[in-house]
Motif scaffolding. Structure first.
Motif, short mmCIF file in Angstrom:
data_model
loop_
_atom_site.label_atom_id
_atom_site.label_comp_id
_atom_site.label_asym_id
_atom_site.label_seq_id
_atom_site.Cartn_x
_atom_site.Cartn_y
_atom_site.Cartn_z
N LYS A 37 0.75 -1.12 0.09
CA LYS A 37 0.16 -0.10 0.03
C LYS A 37 0.91 1.37 0.05
O LYS A 37 1.89 1.31 0.83
CB LYS A 37 -1.05 0.06 1.43
CG LYS A 37 -1.69 1.36 1.20
CD LYS A 37 -2.82 1.32 2.33
CE LYS A 37 -3.78 2.62 2.27
NZ LYS A 37 -4.34 2.96 1.06
N CYS A 75 -7.05 -2.47 6.09
CA CYS A 75 -7.07 -3.42 4.55
C CYS A 75 -7.77 -4.62 4.57
O CYS A 75 -8.40 -4.92 3.82
CB CYS A 75 -5.78 -3.40 4.13
SG CYS A 75 -4.88 -1.96 3.56
N GLY A 78 -11.50 -3.92 5.06
CA GLY A 78 -12.16 -3.17 3.65
C GLY A 78 -12.23 -1.94 3.82
O GLY A 78 -12.75 -1.06 2.84
N SER A 81 -8.16 0.79 0.91
CA SER A 81 -7.85 -0.09 -0.19
C SER A 81 -5.94 -0.23 -0.08
O SER A 81 -5.57 0.25 0.69
CB SER A 81 -8.10 0.79 -1.52
OG SER A 81 -7.02 2.13 -1.41
N TYR A 82 -5.63 -0.97 -0.99
CA TYR A 82 -4.44 -1.62 -1.34
C TYR A 82 -3.68 -1.60 -2.82
O TYR A 82 -4.81 -1.67 -3.58
CB TYR A 82 -3.89 -2.79 -0.54
CG TYR A 82 -4.88 -4.01 -0.82
CD1 TYR A 82 -4.52 -4.92 -1.81
CD2 TYR A 82 -6.23 -4.05 -0.07
CE1 TYR A 82 -5.51 -6.01 -1.97
CE2 TYR A 82 -7.01 -5.09 -0.30
CZ TYR A 82 -6.78 -6.09 -0.94
OH TYR A 82 -7.59 -7.14 -1.28
N LYS A 95 -10.49 -6.85 -2.21
CA LYS A 95 -10.84 -5.62 -3.04
C LYS A 95 -11.88 -5.95 -4.34
O LYS A 95 -11.87 -4.89 -5.00
CB LYS A 95 -9.12 -5.31 -3.61
CG LYS A 95 -8.67 -6.16 -4.34
CD LYS A 95 -7.44 -5.67 -4.82
CE LYS A 95 -6.19 -6.49 -5.55
NZ LYS A 95 -4.86 -5.71 -6.06
#
Length: 360
Positions: A37, A75, A78, A81-82, A95
């Motif tokens: 990330k 992450c 949820g 984001s990554y 994701k």
């Protein structure tokens, strides 16, 4: 003792009535592969993270402020984001979940935060009931579930109190009860005890462990306090600058004592360890048969050695002795043969010694 047995019976009773007693320990719940990330300014906050968390684990994400542990937690559920890599939650890529799928996932992920996040104008009962109200449960179902959960966390007499009238520990118990209302498979604890005094913190940790043992719920604990890790966690990952610096069972991490752990504990490499001819670290479970482990070894081998450091470490329900011993080169072979016949872990830890080790 009577109080403890009552709590255990209540916990089992609640689990059977609420459906929490469902998870099978040992199955993979979360698998993280090559996770990366990057912030918008180009700073890498998580770099090549690889972890496996199983059902029933109490897994610690440990590190100093800014290490990336809370970001990793976000992450997983949820909320963040990554850029690259994968997070598989029950085999599903986080994701790639649709809005509805993510909403369903979050329904079964409980969250306990440092600041409790309670609604001050609502009663304890109303705070715990809030997730179920949002999901449209009937008043009868809500009453049954909330009553059982407040009994589980020891606050059945505080149902109509307001948060301002509760202690910090009681507020955190309310937050835990609320996190359990939707029968989660995963409970995330983000520095949940860092604002509490030691005694209150210990009682909250014991409650989390009790819930884990009786329900099988997986718990991920974000903390910078190694005492939290020792008290309830079975596995741990130490993060430094967004990278994994050490990972494994809590016992193995403390036995190997990597530099990342020493830095968290404020320890430094002992100069006398590096200067000794042979320094061997020995670790063994503390029980009746091992109370005189080192003195028995000295007597049985008719040797003398210097105890350079170490002591007794307490982990959850176990105690582990970890000692560093200075031995002469001429005694190494017979010490190795002796330890090979014992239930212990040993390895040489100074640079000049042979690359040998034994793991329990």
């Amino acid at each position: 003792m009577a109080c403890f047995l009552r709590r255990v019976c209540v916990c089992f009773h609640v689990c059977m009535k609420t459906g929490l007693y469902l998870r099978k320990r040992g199955d993979i719940l979360i698998e993280i592969q090559n996770l990366k990330k990057v912030w918008s300014d180009g700073k890498v906050v998580l770099d090549d993270i690889n972890l496996t968390i199983e059902d029933g684990d109490i897994y610690a994400l440990v590190g100093r402020s800014g290490a990336g542990k809370s970001t990793l937690l976000r992450c997983i559920n949820g909320l963040a984001s990554y850029n690259d890599g994968h997070i598989l939650l029950d085999g599903k890529e986080v994701k790639e979940l649709s809005y509805k799928e993510m909403r369903d996932v979050r329904c079964h992920v409980g969250m306990v935060l440092q600041n409790f996040s309670l609604l001050e104008r609502r009663t304890v009962y109303e705070n715990v009931a809030l997730p179920m109200k949002c999901w449209g449960y009937s008043n009868a179902d809500i009453k049954k579930k909330v009553t059982n959960l407040l009994e589980l966390v020891g606050l059945d007499d505080k149902a109509f109190a307001r948060p301002r009238n509760l202690s910090g520990g009681q507020k955190q118990r309310v937050a835990i009860a609320r996190a359990l209302t939707m029968e989660p498979k995963l409970l995330l604890s983000d520095e949940a005890t860092s604002a509490l005094d030691p005694n209150t913190s210990s009682s909250i940790l014991e409650l989390l462990r009790e819930i884990n043992q009786k329900t099988g719920i997986t718990v991920i604990v974000v903390t910078h306090q190694m005492e939290v890790v020792r008290q309830i966690c079975n596995k741990a990952c130490i993060l430094e600058d967004g990278k994994i610096a050490a990972e494994g069972s809590v016992k193995s991490v403390f036995i190997k004592r990597p530099g990342a752990l020493k830095r968290l504990l404020g320890e430094s490499d002992e100069e006398d360890v590096q200067s000794k001819e042979s320094v061997i670290q020995v670790a063994y479970d503390v029980k009746d048969s091992t109370l005189n482990f080192l003195s028995d070894m000295a007597r049985d081998l008719n040797i003398s050695f210097e105890t350079l450091g170490g002591g007794i470490e307490s982990f959850s329900c176990d105690k582990l002795a970890i000692f560093r011993l200075g031995i002469s080169r001429s005694d190494r072979e017979k010490v190795e043969l002796y330890l090979a016949g014992k239930e212990c872990t040993w390895s040489y830890i100074n640079q000049g010694s042979a690359e040998k080790e034994q793991v329990m």
